[in-house]
Scaffold this motif. Structure first.
Motif, PDB file in Angstrom:
ATOM      1  N   GLU A 162       0.841  -1.193   0.000  1.00 39.02           N
ATOM      2  CA  GLU A 162       0.000   0.000   0.000  1.00 39.02           C
ATOM      3  C   GLU A 162       0.881   1.251   0.000  1.00 39.02           C
ATOM      4  O   GLU A 162       1.919   1.295   0.666  1.00 39.02           O
ATOM      5  N   PHE A 163       0.459   2.267  -0.766  1.00 39.66           N
ATOM      6  CA  PHE A 163       1.181   3.529  -0.858  1.00 39.66           C
ATOM      7  C   PHE A 163       0.311   4.671  -0.343  1.00 39.66           C
ATOM      8  O   PHE A 163      -0.923   4.587  -0.367  1.00 39.66           O
ATOM      9  N   VAL A 164       0.988   5.720   0.134  1.00 41.65           N
ATOM     10  CA  VAL A 164       0.281   6.922   0.594  1.00 41.65           C
ATOM     11  C   VAL A 164       0.888   8.141  -0.105  1.00 41.65           C
ATOM     12  O   VAL A 164       2.044   8.104  -0.542  1.00 41.65           O
ATOM     13  N   ASP A 165       0.118   9.211  -0.181  1.00 42.91           N
ATOM     14  CA  ASP A 165       0.603  10.421  -0.837  1.00 42.91           C
ATOM     15  C   ASP A 165       1.511  11.207   0.108  1.00 42.91           C
ATOM     16  O   ASP A 165       1.337  11.181   1.329  1.00 42.91           O
ATOM     17  N   SER A 166       2.486  11.929  -0.476  1.00 40.26           N
ATOM     18  CA  SER A 166       3.383  12.769   0.302  1.00 40.26           C
ATOM     19  C   SER A 166       3.833  13.927  -0.575  1.00 40.26           C
ATOM     20  O   SER A 166       3.520  13.976  -1.772  1.00 40.26           O
ATOM     21  N   GLU A 167       4.593  14.850  -0.004  1.00 35.68           N
ATOM     22  CA  GLU A 167       5.080  15.985  -0.798  1.00 35.68           C
ATOM     23  C   GLU A 167       6.057  15.551  -1.876  1.00 35.68           C
ATOM     24  O   GLU A 167       6.337  16.298  -2.818  1.00 35.68           O
ATOM     25  N   ASN A 215      16.975  21.949   4.841  1.00 31.44           N
ATOM     26  CA  ASN A 215      15.548  21.914   4.502  1.00 31.44           C
ATOM     27  C   ASN A 215      15.218  20.964   3.361  1.00 31.44           C
ATOM     28  O   ASN A 215      14.046  20.846   2.983  1.00 31.44           O
ATOM     29  N   LEU A 216      16.226  20.295   2.795  1.00 31.61           N
ATOM     30  CA  LEU A 216      15.949  19.344   1.716  1.00 31.61           C
ATOM     31  C   LEU A 216      15.059  18.215   2.225  1.00 31.61           C
ATOM     32  O   LEU A 216      15.277  17.662   3.304  1.00 31.61           O
ATOM     33  N   SER A 217      14.055  17.870   1.439  1.00 30.41           N
ATOM     34  CA  SER A 217      13.116  16.807   1.825  1.00 30.41           C
ATOM     35  C   SER A 217      13.680  15.441   1.454  1.00 30.41           C
ATOM     36  O   SER A 217      14.118  15.225   0.326  1.00 30.41           O
ATOM     37  N   ILE A 218      13.662  14.534   2.406  1.00 27.58           N
ATOM     38  CA  ILE A 218      14.215  13.192   2.213  1.00 27.58           C
ATOM     39  C   ILE A 218      13.272  12.183   2.853  1.00 27.58           C
ATOM     40  O   ILE A 218      12.642  12.460   3.884  1.00 27.58           O
ATOM     41  N   ILE A 219      13.162  11.015   2.247  1.00 22.53           N
ATOM     42  CA  ILE A 219      12.263   9.979   2.762  1.00 22.53           C
ATOM     43  C   ILE A 219      12.870   9.339   4.003  1.00 22.53           C
ATOM     44  O   ILE A 219      14.051   8.984   4.025  1.00 22.53           O
ATOM     45  N   ASN A 220      12.044   9.208   5.033  1.00 19.81           N
ATOM     46  CA  ASN A 220      12.428   8.492   6.248  1.00 19.81           C
ATOM     47  C   ASN A 220      11.683   7.162   6.249  1.00 19.81           C
ATOM     48  O   ASN A 220      10.500   7.111   6.559  1.00 19.81           O
ATOM     49  N   PRO A 221      12.357   6.064   5.873  1.00 16.24           N
ATOM     50  CA  PRO A 221      11.663   4.776   5.772  1.00 16.24           C
ATOM     51  C   PRO A 221      11.457   4.127   7.138  1.00 16.24           C
ATOM     52  O   PRO A 221      12.127   4.492   8.118  1.00 16.24           O
ATOM     53  N   LEU A 222      10.549   3.175   7.183  1.00 14.48           N
ATOM     54  CA  LEU A 222      10.429   2.360   8.387  1.00 14.48           C
ATOM     55  C   LEU A 222      11.702   1.535   8.542  1.00 14.48           C
ATOM     56  O   LEU A 222      12.123   0.857   7.597  1.00 14.48           O
ATOM     57  N   LYS A 223      12.318   1.597   9.702  1.00 18.08           N
ATOM     58  CA  LYS A 223      13.588   0.892   9.889  1.00 18.08           C
ATOM     59  C   LYS A 223      13.443  -0.608   9.690  1.00 18.08           C
ATOM     60  O   LYS A 223      14.361  -1.276   9.211  1.00 18.08           O
TER      61      LYS A 223
END
Length: 416
Positions: A198-203, A347-355
């Motif tokens: 499942e995917f969710v929306d993000s910036e 301020n750069l946006s980066i994905i924080n994955p589930l560990k």
């Protein structure tokens, strides 16, 4: 001079710019000056072109940069990979080739890198400032005491064994670096392992459920550096703290610098000490956007942002910055010179994955980077060994026949 060695005029020992026949209607492999890497023995052609003048050579020949600053920078390589054994290149190359029954091609390469030969070339350059060159004819005045052909080959074999190991390590590291970038793209750009989830929306668009988008400043600590006063040269004498400049960043895994500053210099400037395996990014200058990773505790100048581990490992942000370089530079300001601020980086946006999703991947990447680091350290040892042995063997200060066992033991121990 050893008993069986002879004194040669360099013109009598090697062929310089030997004559070769080419077909003007055919295309041949072409080597540019930029193709020569001072840290690599071999150079491969970068293109094919029709001959329109320039240096002509064949496989095994040594390309010797004859112009400043390329000569001073050590652009001397042995050409390989020529189709049909013919190629040509920049007019700023001198071509060195062994003479039949007199000199060995591999030995000629190492001889051309011998400090005395290089110093002779540099001291005999002529021309206007900034465009000085060494003329072929200058080498008529260079006399050297050199070994017979069998000993030349034996010396070249020892030095080649070191260079082969260095090149092999470089090839392994290139594969590991490419693999790391491919894994980063597969997991964090294409989301390959999660296509059925499942995917969710993000910036940043759709991302796997449970993952979030944060800023680099939230996931890592950052700081910039400083330059101690150049008016106090004691700050730069007998220092113990490596001081890295932005021009030394070149997307390499390990960045080191020979310049060191004192603890007093650090305390009286805006430079800050940061731990090893910090990711460094050039914020302005010719290398803006380039990144690197320091191998030991160090500091940097004000043109660098140091990104230090907090929530996520260093190699994750390193790969992110390399992959997103073009997008990051789009945020740069300035017309004549692009600049990136520490604020922009934070301020750069980066994905924080589930560990739990990436624990296996991060472990694999960590192991790969350990191999990279070990190979780089080994290459430093081998390079130092080669550069120490080269002048001693070629000058006869160390005789191969007498010290072969000791030399081979040193090489074996260096690569353990």
């Amino acid at each position: 001079m050893p008993n069986n060695w002879k004194t040669y005029n360099l013109f009598d020992f090697i062929d310089i710019n030997p004559r070769m026949k080419f077909n003007s209607s055919e295309e041949y492999p072409f080597v540019e000056m930029k193709d020569l890497n001072p840290n690599s023995r071999k150079v491969l052609p970068s293109a094919t072109k029709k001959l329109k003048g320039g240096a002509k050579f064949q496989n095994g020949d040594t390309l010797f940069a004859r112009i400043t600053p390329c000569l001073q920078n050590g652009k001397i390589c042995q050409v390989k990979g020529l189709k049909n054994n013919k190629g040509f290149g920049s007019t700023e190359f001198l071509v060195f080739r062994g003479k039949e029954n007199i000199s060995d091609n591999d030995f000629v390469y190492y001889l051309s890198r011998e400090p005395f030969v290089r110093q002779f070339a540099e001291s005999n350059m002529i021309g206007t400032s900034g465009r000085q060159r060494i003329a072929k004819e200058a080498f008529q005045n260079l006399k050297l005491e050199l070994p017979p052909l069998p000993e030349q080959k034996a010396i070249a074999n020892i030095l080649s064994a070191i260079d082969d190991k260095i090149e092999n390590n470089l090839a392994i590291n290139k594969t590991l670096e490419d693999m790391a970038m491919a894994l980063y793209k597969h997991w964090f750009v294409d989301f390959g392992p999660f296509q059925d989830g499942e995917f969710v929306d993000s910036e940043l668009g759709m991302i796997p459920k449970g993952w979030v988008v944060k800023s680099i400043g939230e996931l890592y600590n950052t700081s910039s550096g400083g330059t101690p006063s150049r008016k106090k040269m004691e700050y730069y004498e007998n220092g113990s703290i490596p001081w890295i400049k932005s021009k030394e960043l070149n997307n390499s895994f390990i960045i080191e610098t020979e310049e060191k500053i004192t603890e007093e210099a650090l305390s009286k400037s805006s430079a800050k000490l940061f731990p090893k395996k910090s990711v460094l990014m050039a914020m302005y200058g010719a290398t803006v956007g380039e990144v690197g990773i320091n191998s030991i505790e160090s500091t940097c100048n004000q043109a660098i942002c140091a990104i230090k581990e907090k929530e996520l490992p260093y190699f994750y942000v390193f790969l992110y910055l390399k992959y997103e370089k073009e997008n990051i530079l789009n945020q740069a300001v300035g017309s004549a010179q692009q600049n990136i601020s520490q604020v922009i980086i934070k301020n750069l946006s980066i994905i924080n994955p589930l560990k739990t999703d990436v624990i296996g991947l991060f472990k694999k990447l960590e192991n790969n980077y350990k191999i990279l680091e070990n190979n780089i350290k080994e290459n430093r040892t081998l390079t130092k060994l080669r550069d120490t042995l080269l002048p001693k063997l070629i000058s006869g200060e160390v005789r191969l026949k007498e010290f072969r066992g000791q030399i081979e033991n040193v090489i074996t121990n260096a690569v353990k």
